[in-house]
Design a protein around this motif. Structure first.
Motif, PDB file in Angstrom:
ATOM      1  N   ALA A 169      -5.583   3.660   2.341  1.00  0.00           N
ATOM      2  CA  ALA A 169      -5.196   2.998   1.100  1.00  0.00           C
ATOM      3  C   ALA A 169      -5.913   1.666   0.926  1.00  0.00           C
ATOM      4  N   SER A 170      -6.020   0.899   1.999  1.00  0.00           N
ATOM      5  CA  SER A 170      -6.693  -0.392   1.941  1.00  0.00           C
ATOM      6  C   SER A 170      -8.169  -0.213   1.596  1.00  0.00           C
ATOM      7  N   THR A 171      -8.801   0.803   2.155  1.00  0.00           N
ATOM      8  CA  THR A 171     -10.201   1.081   1.837  1.00  0.00           C
ATOM      9  C   THR A 171     -10.356   1.460   0.370  1.00  0.00           C
ATOM     10  N   LEU A 172      -9.453   2.290  -0.141  1.00  0.00           N
ATOM     11  CA  LEU A 172      -9.500   2.689  -1.549  1.00  0.00           C
ATOM     12  C   LEU A 172      -9.282   1.511  -2.483  1.00  0.00           C
ATOM     13  N   SER A 173      -8.584   0.489  -2.023  1.00  0.00           N
ATOM     14  CA  SER A 173      -8.339  -0.695  -2.852  1.00  0.00           C
ATOM     15  C   SER A 173      -9.601  -1.518  -3.055  1.00  0.00           C
ATOM     16  N   GLY A 174     -10.633  -1.263  -2.257  1.00  0.00           N
ATOM     17  CA  GLY A 174     -11.858  -2.049  -2.326  1.00  0.00           C
ATOM     18  C   GLY A 174     -11.829  -3.292  -1.465  1.00  0.00           C
ATOM     19  N   ARG A 175     -10.763  -3.448  -0.703  1.00  0.00           N
ATOM     20  CA  ARG A 175     -10.616  -4.601   0.199  1.00  0.00           C
ATOM     21  C   ARG A 175     -10.413  -4.054   1.603  1.00  0.00           C
ATOM     22  N   PRO A 176     -11.493  -3.925   2.348  1.00  0.00           N
ATOM     23  CA  PRO A 176     -11.466  -3.167   3.608  1.00  0.00           C
ATOM     24  C   PRO A 176     -10.474  -3.719   4.621  1.00  0.00           C
ATOM     25  N   PRO A 177      -9.831  -2.825   5.375  1.00  0.00           N
ATOM     26  CA  PRO A 177      -8.858  -3.235   6.392  1.00  0.00           C
ATOM     27  C   PRO A 177      -9.540  -3.705   7.673  1.00  0.00           C
ATOM     28  N   GLY A 178      -8.715  -4.143   8.616  1.00  0.00           N
ATOM     29  CA  GLY A 178      -9.230  -4.703   9.859  1.00  0.00           C
ATOM     30  C   GLY A 178     -10.068  -3.749  10.675  1.00  0.00           C
ATOM     31  N   ASN A 179      -9.739  -2.446  10.666  1.00  0.00           N
ATOM     32  CA  ASN A 179     -10.508  -1.519  11.494  1.00  0.00           C
ATOM     33  C   ASN A 179     -11.940  -1.368  11.001  1.00  0.00           C
ATOM     34  N   ILE A 180     -12.210  -1.720   9.742  1.00  0.00           N
ATOM     35  CA  ILE A 180     -13.572  -1.713   9.208  1.00  0.00           C
ATOM     36  C   ILE A 180     -14.229  -3.081   9.360  1.00  0.00           C
ATOM     37  N   ILE A 181     -13.458  -4.131   9.085  1.00  0.00           N
ATOM     38  CA  ILE A 181     -14.029  -5.481   9.051  1.00  0.00           C
ATOM     39  C   ILE A 181     -14.335  -6.036  10.436  1.00  0.00           C
ATOM     40  N   THR A 182     -13.408  -5.903  11.377  1.00  0.00           N
ATOM     41  CA  THR A 182     -13.608  -6.568  12.672  1.00  0.00           C
ATOM     42  C   THR A 182     -14.881  -6.130  13.392  1.00  0.00           C
ATOM     43  N   GLU A 231       7.385  -2.608   5.349  1.00  0.00           N
ATOM     44  CA  GLU A 231       7.694  -2.273   3.953  1.00  0.00           C
ATOM     45  C   GLU A 231       6.698  -2.934   2.999  1.00  0.00           C
ATOM     46  N   GLY A 232       6.466  -4.230   3.188  1.00  0.00           N
ATOM     47  CA  GLY A 232       5.506  -4.929   2.343  1.00  0.00           C
ATOM     48  C   GLY A 232       4.088  -4.406   2.510  1.00  0.00           C
ATOM     49  N   PHE A 233       3.730  -4.051   3.767  1.00  0.00           N
ATOM     50  CA  PHE A 233       2.401  -3.505   4.022  1.00  0.00           C
ATOM     51  C   PHE A 233       2.198  -2.169   3.306  1.00  0.00           C
ATOM     52  N   THR A 234       3.291  -1.446   3.073  1.00  0.00           N
ATOM     53  CA  THR A 234       3.206  -0.055   2.632  1.00  0.00           C
ATOM     54  C   THR A 234       3.334   0.124   1.127  1.00  0.00           C
ATOM     55  N   LEU A 235       4.373  -0.441   0.528  1.00  0.00           N
ATOM     56  CA  LEU A 235       4.762  -0.062  -0.830  1.00  0.00           C
ATOM     57  C   LEU A 235       3.642  -0.218  -1.855  1.00  0.00           C
ATOM     58  N   ARG A 236       3.044  -1.398  -1.924  1.00  0.00           N
ATOM     59  CA  ARG A 236       2.036  -1.630  -2.962  1.00  0.00           C
ATOM     60  C   ARG A 236       0.817  -0.753  -2.766  1.00  0.00           C
ATOM     61  N   LEU A 237       0.334  -0.692  -1.530  1.00  0.00           N
ATOM     62  CA  LEU A 237      -0.884   0.081  -1.267  1.00  0.00           C
ATOM     63  C   LEU A 237      -0.665   1.578  -1.448  1.00  0.00           C
ATOM     64  N   PHE A 238       0.415   2.105  -0.894  1.00  0.00           N
ATOM     65  CA  PHE A 238       0.621   3.553  -0.918  1.00  0.00           C
ATOM     66  C   PHE A 238       0.926   4.053  -2.322  1.00  0.00           C
ATOM     67  N   THR A 239       1.711   3.284  -3.087  1.00  0.00           N
ATOM     68  CA  THR A 239       2.035   3.732  -4.440  1.00  0.00           C
ATOM     69  C   THR A 239       0.840   3.591  -5.376  1.00  0.00           C
ATOM     70  N   ARG A 240       0.062   2.529  -5.205  1.00  0.00           N
ATOM     71  CA  ARG A 240      -1.043   2.277  -6.128  1.00  0.00           C
ATOM     72  C   ARG A 240      -2.275   3.116  -5.816  1.00  0.00           C
ATOM     73  N   TYR A 241      -2.570   3.323  -4.537  1.00  0.00           N
ATOM     74  CA  TYR A 241      -3.851   3.953  -4.180  1.00  0.00           C
ATOM     75  C   TYR A 241      -3.720   5.345  -3.575  1.00  0.00           C
ATOM     76  N   LEU A 242      -2.537   5.719  -3.109  1.00  0.00           N
ATOM     77  CA  LEU A 242      -2.335   7.064  -2.566  1.00  0.00           C
ATOM     78  C   LEU A 242      -1.441   7.923  -3.455  1.00  0.00           C
ATOM     79  N   GLY A 243      -0.877   7.319  -4.479  1.00  0.00           N
ATOM     80  CA  GLY A 243      -0.056   8.073  -5.406  1.00  0.00           C
ATOM     81  C   GLY A 243       1.329   8.424  -4.887  1.00  0.00           C
ATOM     82  N   TRP A 244       1.787   7.714  -3.855  1.00  0.00           N
ATOM     83  CA  TRP A 244       3.114   7.983  -3.307  1.00  0.00           C
ATOM     84  C   TRP A 244       4.187   7.403  -4.226  1.00  0.00           C
ATOM     85  N   THR A 245       5.374   7.988  -4.156  1.00  0.00           N
ATOM     86  CA  THR A 245       6.528   7.410  -4.839  1.00  0.00           C
ATOM     87  C   THR A 245       7.195   6.387  -3.923  1.00  0.00           C
ATOM     88  N   ASP A 246       8.026   5.541  -4.515  1.00  0.00           N
ATOM     89  CA  ASP A 246       8.785   4.580  -3.711  1.00  0.00           C
ATOM     90  C   ASP A 246       9.644   5.299  -2.674  1.00  0.00           C
TER      91      ASP A 246
END
Length: 270
Positions: A169-182, A231-246
């Motif tokens: 989800a973080s990769t799809l957001s266009g803001r790469p996560p730690g496993n890509i950046i580090t 919860e904060g790590f999950t809700l915005r990313l998963f609903t916006r970029y993976l199409g999950w429901t709350d």
């Protein structure tokens, strides 16, 4: 700019201060490792959060001008800051406005917040004095088992699945996560012109399974950070970029928390 106003709440603010405590423990009580001497003049903290690091640095270096920046001002108005500390609302992905360069720059946990790391690091380089330092503290968004013969996918399958989905989800957001950046940071720093680059991977247990007392304390804070933050790590990313429901998110979050509480032996790298 990252859309974070929707989930800046007291829980998030408390977690930022907890992160400060975790990094103090990881660094054995030090605010930084860069050898900046006893009298730096200008210090910049990018993504300052509650500003606690800036306040501590301003007290440690009373002759320095210490500036903290973030996209929102969430520092408590009730806090008394040292006179040499200040805070500025600023998007680090915009053109940097400072005319006077810095002796030292500091960041924590910007993976997932920045879209263009090459531009960010180039601007940092051009805003440092010759001989200045930048210190970046990033984190892995992969979980590891202390026993290399046991895969986290088997030992803690729900947490492992969550981490994989988070990275996707973080990769799809266009803001790469730690496993890509580090893994890229050293190359990006060198490409911008930095020299004498050091990497110091540090283990952060997620739980109190480690036999050493200091690591056990770190693990307790690491686990608390995950239990409060998932919860904060999950809700915005998963609903916006993976199409999950709350509701789908909340079911997974509950399973992740239960797996941690059952004593999963895991760690991340900071």
């Amino acid at each position: 700019m990252v859309d974070i106003e929707a989930y800046i709440d007291l829980s998030h603010i408390n977690r930022l201060d907890l992160t400060h405590k975790i990094f103090l423990l990881l660094l054995n009580g030090a605010l930084h490792w860069a050898p900046i001497g006893n009298d730096p003049k200008r210090i910049l903290d990018i993504g300052t959060g509650t500003g606690i690091w800036v306040i501590d640095m301003a007290e440690k270096y009373p002759n320095a001008t210490v500036i903290g920046t973030d996209v929102l001002k969430i520092q408590s108005e009730r806090l008394r800051y040292p006179q040499n500390a200040s805070f500025v609302i600023f998007d680090a992905e915009a053109t940097w406005p400072w005319l006077e360069k810095f002796d030292f720059m500091h960041t924590r946990c910007l993976a997932g917040a920045l879209a263009d790391w090459e531009k960010f690091i180039a601007q940092a380089f051009h805003n440092l004095k010759p001989g200045g330092y930048i210190e970046l503290h990033e984190y892995s968004t992969e979980v590891f088992s202390p026993d290399p013969s046991i895969s986290p996918a088997i030992h803690a399958p729900t947490i492992f699945q969550w981490a994989q989905l988070f990275n996707q989800a973080s990769t799809l957001s266009g803001r790469p996560p730690g496993n890509i950046i580090t893994p890229r940071l050293k190359h990006e720093l060198a490409a911008a012109g930095f020299v004498d680059i050091e990497e110091r991977p540090l283990m952060l247990p997620l739980g109190v399974w480690h036999p050493e007392r200091r690591m056990k304390e770190l693990g307790a804070y690491g686990l608390l950070n995950m239990l409060d933050g998932v919860e904060g790590f999950t809700l915005r990313l998963f609903t916006r970029y993976l199409g999950w429901t709350d509701e789908q998110c909340k079911i997974l979050i509950d399973k992740v928390r239960k797996e941690f509480k059952r004593g999963a032996k895991l760690y991340v790298l900071e």
